[in-house]
Design a protein around this motif. Structure first.
Motif, PDB file in Angstrom:
ATOM      1  N   ALA A   1       0.865  -1.189   0.000  1.00 10.12           N
ATOM      2  CA  ALA A   1       0.000   0.000   0.000  1.00 10.12           C
ATOM      3  C   ALA A   1       0.894   1.230   0.000  1.00 10.12           C
ATOM      4  O   ALA A   1       0.684   2.183   0.740  1.00 10.12           O
ATOM      5  N   GLU A   2       1.945   1.186  -0.849  1.00 12.17           N
ATOM      6  CA  GLU A   2       2.998   2.199  -0.795  1.00 12.17           C
ATOM      7  C   GLU A   2       2.607   3.548  -1.398  1.00 12.17           C
ATOM      8  O   GLU A   2       3.251   4.547  -1.108  1.00 12.17           O
ATOM      9  N   SER A   3       1.566   3.561  -2.243  1.00 13.82           N
ATOM     10  CA  SER A   3       1.286   4.802  -2.984  1.00 13.82           C
ATOM     11  C   SER A   3      -0.210   4.945  -3.266  1.00 13.82           C
ATOM     12  O   SER A   3      -0.977   3.984  -3.126  1.00 13.82           O
ATOM     13  N   GLY A   4      -0.592   6.152  -3.697  1.00 10.51           N
ATOM     14  CA  GLY A   4      -1.985   6.377  -4.106  1.00 10.51           C
ATOM     15  C   GLY A   4      -2.352   5.466  -5.271  1.00 10.51           C
ATOM     16  O   GLY A   4      -3.479   4.979  -5.370  1.00 10.51           O
ATOM     17  N   TRP A   5      -1.393   5.261  -6.165  1.00 11.89           N
ATOM     18  CA  TRP A   5      -1.615   4.359  -7.313  1.00 11.89           C
ATOM     19  C   TRP A   5      -1.992   2.968  -6.824  1.00 11.89           C
ATOM     20  O   TRP A   5      -2.936   2.352  -7.314  1.00 11.89           O
ATOM     21  N   ARG A   6      -1.252   2.487  -5.823  1.00 13.70           N
ATOM     22  CA  ARG A   6      -1.470   1.113  -5.345  1.00 13.70           C
ATOM     23  C   ARG A   6      -2.845   0.985  -4.702  1.00 13.70           C
ATOM     24  O   ARG A   6      -3.540  -0.008  -4.873  1.00 13.70           O
ATOM     25  N   THR A   7      -3.240   2.023  -3.935  1.00 10.39           N
ATOM     26  CA  THR A   7      -4.562   2.001  -3.287  1.00 10.39           C
ATOM     27  C   THR A   7      -5.653   1.911  -4.349  1.00 10.39           C
ATOM     28  O   THR A   7      -6.608   1.140  -4.219  1.00 10.39           O
TER      29      THR A   7
ATOM     30  N   THR B   1       0.134  -9.019 -13.211  1.00 13.01           N
ATOM     31  CA  THR B   1      -0.543  -7.738 -13.418  1.00 13.01           C
ATOM     32  C   THR B   1       0.398  -6.626 -12.988  1.00 13.01           C
ATOM     33  O   THR B   1       1.139  -6.779 -12.025  1.00 13.01           O
ATOM     34  N   ASP B   2       0.357  -5.533 -13.704  1.00 15.35           N
ATOM     35  CA  ASP B   2       1.096  -4.306 -13.395  1.00 15.35           C
ATOM     36  C   ASP B   2       2.605  -4.440 -13.652  1.00 15.35           C
ATOM     37  O   ASP B   2       3.166  -3.681 -14.411  1.00 15.35           O
ATOM     38  N   ARG B   3       3.270  -5.399 -13.008  1.00 11.86           N
ATOM     39  CA  ARG B   3       4.725  -5.496 -13.136  1.00 11.86           C
ATOM     40  C   ARG B   3       5.154  -6.845 -13.709  1.00 11.86           C
ATOM     41  O   ARG B   3       4.511  -7.865 -13.440  1.00 11.86           O
ATOM     42  N   ALA B   4       6.283  -6.830 -14.401  1.00 10.23           N
ATOM     43  CA  ALA B   4       6.775  -8.045 -15.059  1.00 10.23           C
ATOM     44  C   ALA B   4       7.782  -8.787 -14.183  1.00 10.23           C
ATOM     45  O   ALA B   4       8.293  -8.255 -13.212  1.00 10.23           O
TER      46      ALA B   4
ATOM     47  N   ASP C   1       3.436  -0.021 -20.229  1.00 12.14           N
ATOM     48  CA  ASP C   1       4.771  -0.082 -20.831  1.00 12.14           C
ATOM     49  C   ASP C   1       5.626   0.961 -20.102  1.00 12.14           C
ATOM     50  O   ASP C   1       5.573   2.154 -20.408  1.00 12.14           O
ATOM     51  N   PHE C   2       6.395   0.515 -19.113  1.00  9.70           N
ATOM     52  CA  PHE C   2       7.130   1.455 -18.257  1.00  9.70           C
ATOM     53  C   PHE C   2       8.275   2.142 -18.997  1.00  9.70           C
ATOM     54  O   PHE C   2       8.662   3.261 -18.652  1.00  9.70           O
ATOM     55  N   ILE C   3       8.845   1.470 -19.986  1.00  7.93           N
ATOM     56  CA  ILE C   3       9.924   2.116 -20.758  1.00  7.93           C
ATOM     57  C   ILE C   3       9.333   3.312 -21.509  1.00  7.93           C
ATOM     58  O   ILE C   3       9.905   4.409 -21.527  1.00  7.93           O
TER      59      ILE C   3
ATOM     60  N   ALA D   1      10.241  -3.614 -11.787  1.00  3.52           N
ATOM     61  CA  ALA D   1      10.150  -3.324 -13.221  1.00  3.52           C
ATOM     62  C   ALA D   1       9.937  -1.834 -13.505  1.00  3.52           C
ATOM     63  O   ALA D   1      10.615  -1.271 -14.372  1.00  3.52           O
ATOM     64  N   PRO D   2       9.019  -1.136 -12.782  1.00  2.00           N
ATOM     65  CA  PRO D   2       8.837   0.274 -13.119  1.00  2.00           C
ATOM     66  C   PRO D   2      10.066   1.126 -12.824  1.00  2.00           C
ATOM     67  O   PRO D   2      10.335   2.099 -13.552  1.00  2.00           O
ATOM     68  N   ALA D   3      10.829   0.791 -11.784  1.00  2.00           N
ATOM     69  CA  ALA D   3      12.042   1.574 -11.490  1.00  2.00           C
ATOM     70  C   ALA D   3      13.087   1.347 -12.593  1.00  2.00           C
ATOM     71  O   ALA D   3      13.698   2.302 -13.091  1.00  2.00           O
TER      72      ALA D   3
ATOM     73  N   ASP E   1      12.655   0.228 -15.729  1.00  2.00           N
ATOM     74  CA  ASP E   1      12.249   0.668 -17.067  1.00  2.00           C
ATOM     75  C   ASP E   1      12.067   2.182 -17.179  1.00  2.00           C
ATOM     76  O   ASP E   1      12.385   2.779 -18.211  1.00  2.00           O
ATOM     77  N   ARG E   2      11.534   2.791 -16.131  1.00  2.00           N
ATOM     78  CA  ARG E   2      11.345   4.254 -16.204  1.00  2.00           C
ATOM     79  C   ARG E   2      12.702   4.963 -16.226  1.00  2.00           C
ATOM     80  O   ARG E   2      12.869   5.991 -16.863  1.00  2.00           O
ATOM     81  N   GLN E   3      13.665   4.408 -15.529  1.00  2.00           N
ATOM     82  CA  GLN E   3      15.013   4.988 -15.568  1.00  2.00           C
ATOM     83  C   GLN E   3      15.599   4.826 -16.978  1.00  2.00           C
ATOM     84  O   GLN E   3      16.142   5.756 -17.558  1.00  2.00           O
TER      85      GLN E   3
ATOM     86  N   ASP F   1      11.700   4.398  -2.901  1.00  2.00           N
ATOM     87  CA  ASP F   1      10.824   3.240  -2.657  1.00  2.00           C
ATOM     88  C   ASP F   1       9.355   3.494  -2.988  1.00  2.00           C
ATOM     89  O   ASP F   1       8.473   2.858  -2.428  1.00  2.00           O
ATOM     90  N   PHE F   2       9.091   4.437  -3.882  1.00  2.00           N
ATOM     91  CA  PHE F   2       7.728   4.748  -4.326  1.00  2.00           C
ATOM     92  C   PHE F   2       6.859   5.364  -3.229  1.00  2.00           C
ATOM     93  O   PHE F   2       5.647   5.431  -3.369  1.00  2.00           O
ATOM     94  N   THR F   3       7.482   5.777  -2.094  1.00  2.00           N
ATOM     95  CA  THR F   3       6.664   6.332  -1.002  1.00  2.00           C
ATOM     96  C   THR F   3       6.887   7.838  -0.854  1.00  2.00           C
ATOM     97  O   THR F   3       7.941   8.371  -1.229  1.00  2.00           O
TER      98      THR F   3
ATOM     99  N   HIS G   1       9.848   8.834 -10.136  1.00  2.00           N
ATOM    100  CA  HIS G   1       9.191   7.695 -10.781  1.00  2.00           C
ATOM    101  C   HIS G   1       7.733   7.517 -10.367  1.00  2.00           C
ATOM    102  O   HIS G   1       7.062   6.639 -10.896  1.00  2.00           O
ATOM    103  N   ASN G   2       7.264   8.263  -9.367  1.00  2.00           N
ATOM    104  CA  ASN G   2       5.807   8.296  -9.141  1.00  2.00           C
ATOM    105  C   ASN G   2       5.406   9.609  -8.453  1.00  2.00           C
ATOM    106  O   ASN G   2       6.253  10.364  -7.968  1.00  2.00           O
ATOM    107  N   ASP G   3       4.095   9.840  -8.452  1.00  2.00           N
ATOM    108  CA  ASP G   3       3.570  11.086  -7.864  1.00  2.00           C
ATOM    109  C   ASP G   3       3.910  11.184  -6.386  1.00  2.00           C
ATOM    110  O   ASP G   3       4.271  12.253  -5.893  1.00  2.00           O
TER     111      ASP G   3
ATOM    112  N   VAL H   1       5.284  10.426 -12.523  1.00  2.00           N
ATOM    113  CA  VAL H   1       4.536   9.388 -13.232  1.00  2.00           C
ATOM    114  C   VAL H   1       3.377   8.939 -12.336  1.00  2.00           C
ATOM    115  O   VAL H   1       3.551   8.840 -11.117  1.00  2.00           O
ATOM    116  N   ASP H   2       2.233   8.664 -12.899  1.00  2.00           N
ATOM    117  CA  ASP H   2       1.030   8.067 -12.279  1.00  2.00           C
ATOM    118  C   ASP H   2      -0.233   8.849 -12.629  1.00  2.00           C
ATOM    119  O   ASP H   2      -1.154   8.292 -13.187  1.00  2.00           O
ATOM    120  N   ALA H   3      -0.283  10.128 -12.201  1.00  2.00           N
ATOM    121  CA  ALA H   3      -1.501  10.944 -12.374  1.00  2.00           C
ATOM    122  C   ALA H   3      -2.625  10.523 -11.431  1.00  2.00           C
ATOM    123  O   ALA H   3      -3.781  10.392 -11.847  1.00  2.00           O
TER     124      ALA H   3
END
Ligand code: AHR
Length: 341
Positions: free
Chosen positions: A61-67, A138-141, A157-159, A192-194, A196-198, A220-222, A246-248, A274-276
Motif C-alpha cells: 500500500a505504498e502509494s496512491g496508485w497502489r490504493t 498484473t502491473d509489473r513483469a 509499458d514502463f519504458i 520493473a517500473p524503477a 524501465d522508467r530509468q 521506494d515509491f513512497t 518515478h511516481n507522484d 509518473v502516475d496521475a
C-alpha cells in the motif's frame, strides 16, 4: 540374464519404489504434471456455474496508485462474481512467495500477482505450473526467460513512460545555454517500473549531453522516501534544475522538502512525475508539478476478463498493454473534476 540381490540392496530398492509411488500419488492429488493454464486448474473446475476463485498477491500500500489498483481489483472481482483471496505483501518478495504457495495449497483456480521485484520467481512459479494453476502477471513483469510460467502480463509499458518524461524535458527545458542538472527519485530497487522508467528516460535524454542526471536514488515509491531523499539531494547539490520522480507520491514528498529548503517547486525546480493520481494532478493544476506521465491503475476489469478466459481454457494474448496519456497543467485542470482516484 538373472541377477541376484543382497539383502541391503533389496531393502534399498523397496524403499526407492515406495518413494516413487508416494510422489506419484502427491502429483495426482495436485492434478500435476500438466501445463499451467488450460481449463483453470485449482480444486473446482469452475464450470457448470461454480464460482471462480482468484488468489491475488498485491505489492503493498505504498502509494496512491497502489490504493487505487487494489480497489479496482476488489471491486471488479465482486462485480464479476469471482471469489477473491487477497494478500498484501507489504513490499516484501518473501511475503509474495508465501502467499503464492498458500494459494497453491488452497487450490485456487487462478493466481494473479504484481511482483514487487523482477527477479527470483522461477521456483514458485514452477510450483504453480506443476499444480496446474495458471498465473497472470498484473502491473509489473518478472525477468524469467521461461514465459510458460505465466499465461499473460497485463500492465503499462514502463519504458514508454520513461521516454515520455524525457521527451517533455527535451521540449520544455532549454539546454542550449548550458547543463541542465537533473535529480532522479527511483522507485523500489529491482522493480520493473524503477528499472524501465530509468532506462526509457535515460535513452531519450542521451540525445543531448547537456542533460545531466547528477544524482539518482531510490525513494521506494513512497511519499516519506521521496521527501527524505530529496532533502539529501538538496543538501548535496545547490544547483538542481529538474526533478524526475518515478511516481507522484515521491514527487509530492519531494515538494515538501523543496519548500522547506525555501525554493519554489515547479519554478526553481521543474518537476516531472509518473502516475496521475488525484493528489499529483492537484499539484500539477497548482503549478507545483510541471508534467505527469499517466500510469493507469484501473486494471481490475481487464484482469477479471482474462481470469474468466484462462479458466475457460480460451487463448489470451501474451501481453496486454494499458492505454495511457500525459498531462500538463491545463490538461490536469480539465481532468481533475472527473478523476476517480
Ligand atoms: O507498478 C506501478 C507503480 O507502483 C506505480 O507507478 C507506483 O506508484 C506504484 O507504487
Amino acid at each position: 540374464m538373472r541377477t541376484t540381490m543382497t539383502l541391503p540392496a533389496l531393502r534399498k530398492r523397496v524403499a526407492a519404489l515406495a518413494i516413487t509411488a508416494a510422489a506419484a500419488l502427491v502429483l495426482a492429488a495436485c492434478g500435476g504434471g500438466g501445463e499451467a493454464g488450460g481449463g483453470g486448474g485449482g480444486s473446482a473446475p469452475a464450470d457448470g456455474g461454480e464460482k471462480i476463485t482468484l488468489g491475488f498477491s498485491q505489492v503493498g500500500a505504498e502509494s496512491g496508485w497502489r490504493t487505487a489498483n487494489t480497489k479496482s481489483v476488489q471491486d471488479s472481482a465482486a462485480a464479476a462474481g469471482i471469489e477473491l483471496k487477497f494478500s498484501d505483501a507489504q513490499q516484501k518478495q518473501e511475503n509474495q512467495i508465501k502467499a503464492i504457495r498458500s494459494f497453491i495449497q488452497q487450490r485456487v483456480n487462478v493466481i494473479a500477482f504484481s511482483p514487487v521485484v523482477e527477479s527470483g520467481w522461477d521456483t514458485v512459479l514452477m510450483e504453480a505450473k506443476r499444480a496446474n494453476i495458471p498465473v497472470i502477471l498484473t502491473d509489473r513483469a518478472v525477468d524469467s526467460p521461461d514465459t510458460s510460467l505465466y499465461k499473460t502480463f497485463l500492465g503499462s509499458d514502463f519504458i514508454e513512460e520513461g521516454k515520455k518524461a524525457g521527451e517533455w524535458l527535451l521540449k520544455n527545458v532549454d539546454a542550449s545555454a548550458g547543463p541542465v542538472n537533473i535529480v532522479e527519485l527511483q522507485g523500489t530497487t529491482g522493480s520493473a517500473p524503477a528499472i524501465d522508467r530509468q532506462q526509457g528516460f535515460a535513452d531519450v535524454i542521451a540525445q543531448n549531453p547537456n542533460y545531466k542526471v547528477i544524482a539518482s536514488q531510490t525513494g521506494d515509491f513512497t511519499r516519506s522516501g521521496g521527501k527524505q531523499v530529496m532533502e539529501a539531494f538538496l543538501k548535496a547539490n545547490p544547483d538542481i534544475d529538474v526533478l524526475y520522480a518515478h511516481n507522484d507520491d515521491m514527487g509530492l514528498g519531494a515538494i515538501e522538502a523543496i519548500e522547506a529548503a525555501g525554493k519554489v517547486p515547479g519554478q526553481d525546480i521543474k518537476i516531472i512525475t509518473v502516475d496521475a493520481v488525484k493528489d499529483g494532478m492537484q499539484a500539477l493544476a497548482d503549478g507545483k508539478i510541471n508534467f505527469i506521465v499517466e500510469c493507469n491503475p484501473l486494471l481490475g476489469p481487464q484482469l477479471m476478463e482474462l481470469v474468466k478466459k484462462v479458466v475457460a481454457g480460451e487463448e489470451v494474448p501474451a501481453r496486454v498493454v494499458t492505454q495511457e496519456t500525459t498531462f500538463d497543467t491545463a490538461a490536469a485542470k480539465a481532468a481533475l473534476p472527473d478523476r476517480q482516484y
